[in-house]
Every structure is written in structure tokens, then in C-alpha cells.
Design an enzyme around this catalytic site. Structure first.
Site, PDB file in Angstrom:
ATOM      1  N   GLY A  57       0.917  -1.429   0.283  1.00  0.00           N
ATOM      2  CA  GLY A  57      -0.008  -0.020   0.028  1.00  0.00           C
ATOM      3  C   GLY A  57       0.902   0.920   0.136  1.00  0.00           C
ATOM      4  CG  HIS A  60       3.652   1.482   3.942  1.00  0.00           C
ATOM      5  ND1 HIS A  60       2.807   2.398   5.429  1.00  0.00           N
ATOM      6  CD2 HIS A  60       3.042   0.784   3.462  1.00  0.00           C
ATOM      7  CE1 HIS A  60       1.750   1.963   5.384  1.00  0.00           C
ATOM      8  NE2 HIS A  60       1.952   1.048   4.336  1.00  0.00           N
ATOM      9  CG  HIS A 222      -1.521  -1.001   7.074  1.00  0.00           C
ATOM     10  ND1 HIS A 222      -0.512  -2.107   7.745  1.00  0.00           N
ATOM     11  CD2 HIS A 222      -1.444  -0.684   5.786  1.00  0.00           C
ATOM     12  CE1 HIS A 222       0.327  -2.651   6.443  1.00  0.00           C
ATOM     13  NE2 HIS A 222      -0.098  -1.431   5.415  1.00  0.00           N
ATOM     14  CG  ASP A 404      14.590  41.617  28.463  1.00  0.00           C
ATOM     15  OD1 ASP A 404      14.805  42.596  27.719  1.00  0.00           O
ATOM     16  OD2 ASP A 404      15.211  40.580  28.596  1.00  0.00           O
ATOM     17  N   GLY A 488      25.148  43.392  13.102  1.00  0.00           N
ATOM     18  CA  GLY A 488      23.557  43.856  14.064  1.00  0.00           C
ATOM     19  C   GLY A 488      22.683  44.255  12.896  1.00  0.00           C
ATOM     20  CG  MET A 497      22.721  50.263  20.659  1.00  0.00           C
ATOM     21  SD  MET A 497      23.848  48.772  21.235  1.00  0.00           S
ATOM     22  CE  MET A 497      22.788  48.301  22.524  1.00  0.00           C
ATOM     23  CG  ASP A 559      15.454  52.090  21.656  1.00  0.00           C
ATOM     24  OD1 ASP A 559      15.053  50.665  21.252  1.00  0.00           O
ATOM     25  OD2 ASP A 559      16.335  52.109  21.503  1.00  0.00           O
TER      26      ASP A 559
END
Length: 580
Positions: A57, A60, A222, A404, A488, A497, A559
Site C-alpha cells: 500500500g 509508507h 496502517h 528587560d 547587527g 542604540m 528606545d
């Protein structure tokens, strides 16, 4: 409940489309017109040799058509998804191989009733037409302690048989010799599968329900359920459970395995495990087998016999002697066979010791110089100022990032303070910049840590004890900024920055030509430019960094990275002016 979406054209055409995709993508394959039969495109090379035919079949993939090539299968017949191929197509494949001059045709059949019947019928019909044909049935499933009359299922171990029989055929062995050798090897192969999910045939609902957090042990390919359900455990535990079950002597379908035995392992992705999970399971399998004293000679890990999109894995173990390994190692052009090394994996040294140890600048011994006191004072002040500004920078960052920025700057500041307590500040400014770069790289984390570290590392080479005049500092600042831009990817105007740093550095370049009495004025002007650059980021749309993913309407504060840079430069100026 809707059938699962699949990236196909239609449920009716998916098998034919997939076969055509495979054949079009491989120069070594061709389709037999009017049948779902894939053949080697160089059938003339079969003259006088045994041809190998397998199939079953669809669903597979890459089995079985992916294993067609010199040294493996000569052809493969595909049925519908999880459906046995019709005898008419199997016979057409056998006759194509016979007509190409093959000395005989070996059918490799997985032990499912439909496959046995249809391949068996085609074999009988071919014999009546004078074809030398024989059949081996692969039944290496270790799931059931007491298999039913139907016997054990044929699973991924079939791929080993394709390879071993294919290598023997390529060497010119007769049909009888191949059948006899393969029949012996079949007793040394065992497979067991586990799955974290069912699969669904195109256009149909999933084959069984599996609650989240459960796994099915011992299932077939199957979508038929397995022998038991249990909670998903760690990879190490799951693999141990599998190998325990496969080798349990009280089971009629176990694979005998003892310490000192040598094995080839196939870690087979049933369709939807990630490559990362597969590598974890592969490690577990090797460690588990070696802990039992088993020698792991070869490992193949990947997609070899799948069950559509089932999130599961099967393990196939084959006890192997030197001759078996020689056949496994023999070359093949089949596209789905992996490029294995022919080195015994157990016992080899697999860790490379680094030839050079990387020395951290912050660990080196330094000697003080005339500039040490002022640099010490400046660095101390920058650290205490950043710690005072921690909450301010965090709150600015909450508007545009993950809140953070103050914490990361504070981490760097604390790491530098700690270093200053136990070390002298080197007299060479470049060495100090390297030390700070090392500390920041290790302790600051995030992209800002990498950016500051880049800046300091690139700048460090331009200021030495003998070359630390204003012009050298200007060159160093410029080199640092250029490194930030280069790696960057940001530029002034992108709300980073750099919007504070670049205007300041453009001003500092004037130090190279300014008279010595005018240095302070240049520095004051640079600090003002940094402050106004940071302030101007209120009106800029972020085009780099995490803030670039936030809607511009939500950001009206400066920023935080630019504010931090402006703060650092202002602190340096105040120390040099004697105000701090």
C-alpha cells in the site's frame, strides 16, 4: 469532525501524483505505463542477474519505490493508500523484469493477508508463463506475545531485506541462494513501533483516537492500534520499554539478544516526529543497547517506512555478522537508502578534544598604568549609573520589547563591579575594553550583550598603552560602531542604540583634528548629540530588533537601548570633567 487537511491535489489522485513526483525527481527511475509500478530506468543492467520486486500500500513512503536502484530493488508496485496493489500490476512488473533479461525475480512481501494473496497470485501466474519467481515474506513485528494465525506483521525490517537481497543479487547470486540467505537473516530481525498520534488516510478521519499524553505501543503501519496504551514518558524510558519488550524471552515473537551480540539498528520515523526528537531517540537506543553489552555496528535514523503523518517511531534491530555488515555496506544508488559510514559505532572515540583552549581576557593577569585610576573611576560610575537606571530602562522597554533592557544592563554592570573588586585595571585601554567585552558577552546575554561585546572587541585593537590619544579613541569608537552595523544589520534611523551612538561617534571623529584644548568641547558636543539622538527615537519606527515586530502606534517612548548608550556617554563625560 472534518478529515485532516493534507497538502495534496485530491484524495483520488494523491498516489499517482506522489509516484510521478518521485520518478520526475530521480534520474534513475521510470514509471510503467498503465500501472502504479516504478522501475529502474536502466533495466538492461539486470541481464543475467536476479531482479527484486517489492511493494504494498501507499502511505509508507519512501517505501518501497525509494529503494529502487542498483544494489537494491529493481521495481516496486504501489497500491492505494494502505491498500494492497492489484495482482495485474504485480504481474506486469514481474514480466517487465523478466523481459529485461533477469535470471529470476524475487518478490519481497510484508506479511499482510492482502499482500500475500495478490503477490502470491501474480507469482503463480508468472510461473505459468515460464518465469523463475520466488517469494520471501517479512514478518518481524515483535509486538504480540502470542501472534494470531495471521502471524507477525511485516514492518521496517523489510528495508534491511531489500538491502541485503539487493547486494546479493548485484554480486550475481542465484535466486535460490538469495532466498536461502535472506530466510536465515529474517530470524535475526525484530521491529517494534510506538506512536504519540494516529494517522489519517487522505479524505478520511483519523484511524484511532489517542488522548493527549498517551502513546500506543506495538502498533502497525496502517494506523491499526497496538497492544497497549501508556502515558508518554521520557525518550530514554520509552526506548528501554521498547527494547525490553522486543527482547523478552517469554514472548513468542521476541528477538533473542544477548551481551556480545552485534546489531544494526534502524530508528524509523513513522512520519511526523521532528528530526530533533529522532536524534534524541537514536541516542537513547544506542545507550540502551550498549548498556546491555550489545555492540552497535551501524545505525540508520530517519524516514524509512512511514505511516503517513503518524508522530511515532519504530525500532528495528538486526543481529549482524561480518557478512551481513558487508552486504549492508555495499554501495547502492537507491535514493532513500542513507549514506552510512562503515565504521563500527560502539567503541569508537566520538569526542574531539579542542587543541587550543580559549583564554578569557577577564582571567588574564594585567599590570596597572597611568590611565588605570581614571578608567577604574569611569567604569565604576558607568556601573552605578546603569544600576540606578535599571527600572527606567525596563519601563521604556515594556513599551516596545520584553521589558528587560534595564535588567540586562544591570547584569552587565554587576559583573563588571564584581571583576573590579578582585582585579587591577590594566594600564592598556585596549586590554580593558577586551575584559569588559568578555564580561558582557558572558553575563549580559541577549542581542544587546552581543552588540556591546562586538563594539568593545572591535574597538579594543585601536587603543593601546602607547597609542591612547584622542585620535586613537575616535578611531576605536568608529571601528566599534561599524562592527555593530555590519553584524547587527541596523543603521541610524532604525530605532536602536545606534541612533544615540552614531551621531556621537560622528562628532568624536573631530577629535582626530581638534587642538588638544578643544577635546572637551568635542566630547560635550558628542554627548549632546547622543542625548538628542536617543530622544528622537520617540518618532522613529523600529526597523530592527525585537521592537520591529510591535505596531508603531504603540511606541511613543524613546528606545531604551539608545537611552542606555546616551547615559553611558554622559557618565564618561561627567567623570572626565570631574563632576562625579
Amino acid at each position: 469532525m472534518e478529515p485532516q487537511k493534507k497538502l495534496i491535489n485530491s484524495a483520488e489522485s494523491c498516489v499517482d501524483d506522489a509516484l510521478l513526483g518521485l520518478v520526475r525527481a530521480s534520474g534513475g527511475l521510470s514509471l510503467l505505463k498503465g500501472h502504479r509500478v516504478v522501475l529502474r530506468s536502466d533495466l538492461e543492467n539486470l541481464k543475467g542477474k536476479v531482479a527484486l520486486l517489492s511493494g504494498g500500500g501507499s502511505g509508507h513512503e519512501p517505501a518501497h519505490a525509494g529503494y529502487i536502484g542498483a544494489g537494491m530493488l529493481s521495481a516496486a508496485v504501489a497500491g492505494g493508500v494502505f491498500a494492497s496493489p492489484p495482482p495485474g500490476s504485480i504481474l506486469a512488473a514481474i514480466l517487465s523484469l523478466h523481459n529485461a533479461g533477469a535470471s529470476g525475480v524475487l518478490l519481497i512481501v510484508k506479511n499482510y493477508t492482502g499482500d500475500r494473496l495478490n503477490f502470491g497470485l501474480a507469482a503463480e501466474q508468472a510461473r505459468n508463463q515460464g518465469v523463475a519467481v520466488d517469494m520471501v515474506i517479512v514478518a518481524e513485528d515483535c509486538a504480540f506475545d502470542q501472534p494470531s494465525k495471521a502471524g507477525r506483521r511485516g514492518l521496517c525490517g523489510t528495508v534491511f531485506i531489500h538491502k541485503l537481497a539487493g547486494a546479493l543479487a548485484e554480486e550475481g547470486c542465484s535466486l535460490d541462494q538469495i532466498v536461502s540467505k535472506v530466510t536465515e537473516i529474517l530470524k535475526r530481525i525484530g521491529t517494534l513501533g510506538v506512536s504519540l498520534s494516529p494517522c489519517s488516510v487522505p479524505g478520511c478521519l483519523p484511524s484511532f483516537d489517542l488522548p493527549p499524553g498517551d502513546m500506543e505501543v506495538g502498533l502497525g503501519i496502517h494506523g491499526e492500534p497496538g497492544i497497549k496504551r501508556s502515558k508518554v514518558a521520557s525518550a530514554d524510558e520509552v526506548v528501554k520499554t521498547m527494547i525490553d519488550h522486543m527482547t523478552n524471552p517469554s514472548s513468542q515473537s521476541h528477538l533473542p539478544l544477548k551481551s556480545g551480540d552485534c546489531v544494526v539498528v534502524c530508528v524509523n520515523n513513522l512520519g511526523a516526529l521532528s528530526c530533533l526528537e529522532m536524534a534524541v531517540v537514536t541516542r537513547s537506543a544506542i545507550i540502551c543497547l550498549e548498556s546491555r553489552g550489545v555492540v552497535v555496528a551501524r545505525v540508520m535514523s530517519g524516514l524509512f517506512m512511514t505511516s503517513l503523518e503518524m508522530a511515532g517511531v519504530s525500532l528495528t534491530l538486526m543481529r549482524a555478522d561480518k557478512e551481513t555488515l558487508r552486504l549492508i555496506d555495499a554501495k547502492t544508488t537507491a535514493p532513500a537508502w542513507p549514506n552510512l559510514s562503515n565504521v563500527c559505532l560502539s567503541g569508537r572515540s566520538y569526542i574531539t578534544e579542542p587543541q587550543t583552549t580559549i583564554k578569557r581576557p577577564q582571567d588574564e593577569k594585567h599590570s596597572e598604568g597611568p590611565l588605570s585610576p581614571v578608567m577604574h573611576k569611569t567604569l565604576e560610575k558607568i556601573c552605578s549609573t546603569l544600576l540606578e537606571k535599571q527600572e527606567e530602562l525596563n519601563s521604556l522597554d515594556r513599551a516596545s520589547g520584553d521589558g528587560d533592557c534595564g535588567n540586562t544592563h544591570a547584569q552587565a554592570a554587576r559583573a563588571i563591579q564584581e571583576w573590579l573588586q578582585g582585579h587591577v585595571v590594566p594600564g592598556c585601554p585596549g586590554k580593558l575594553l577586551s575584559v569588559v567585552a568578555g564580561l558582557v558577552q558572558e553575563k549580559m546575554g541577549g542581542s544587546s550583550g552581543a552588540l556591546y561585546s562586538l563594539f568593545l572587541t572591535a574597538a579594543a585593537g585601536h587603543v593601546t598603552e602607547g597609542r591612547s590619544n584622542a585620535a586613537a579613541w575616535a578611531t576605536a569608537m568608529n571601528a566599534g560602531t561599524e562592527a555593530m552595523k555590519k553584524y547587527g544589520g541596523a543603521a541610524p534611523g532604525d530605532r536602536t542604540m545606534l541612533d544615540a551612538l552614531c551621531p556621537a561617534v560622528d562628532e568624536l571623529i573631530k577629535l582626530a583634528t581638534a587642538p588638544s584644548g578643544g577635546h572637551m568641547a568635542v566630547l560635550q558636543s558628542a554627548v549632546k548629540k547622543a542625548a538628542s539622538g536617543a530622544e528622537a527615537t520617540r518618532d522613529l519606527k523600529a526597523r530592527a530588533g525585537r521592537a520591529s515586530y510591535i505596531s508603531p502606534n504603540l511606541v511613543s517612548l524613546p528606545d531604551p537601548g539608545a537611552v542606555a548608550v546616551a547615559t553611558i556617554l554622559k557618565t564618561i563625560l561627567e567623570v572626565l570633567e570631574g563632576r562625579k
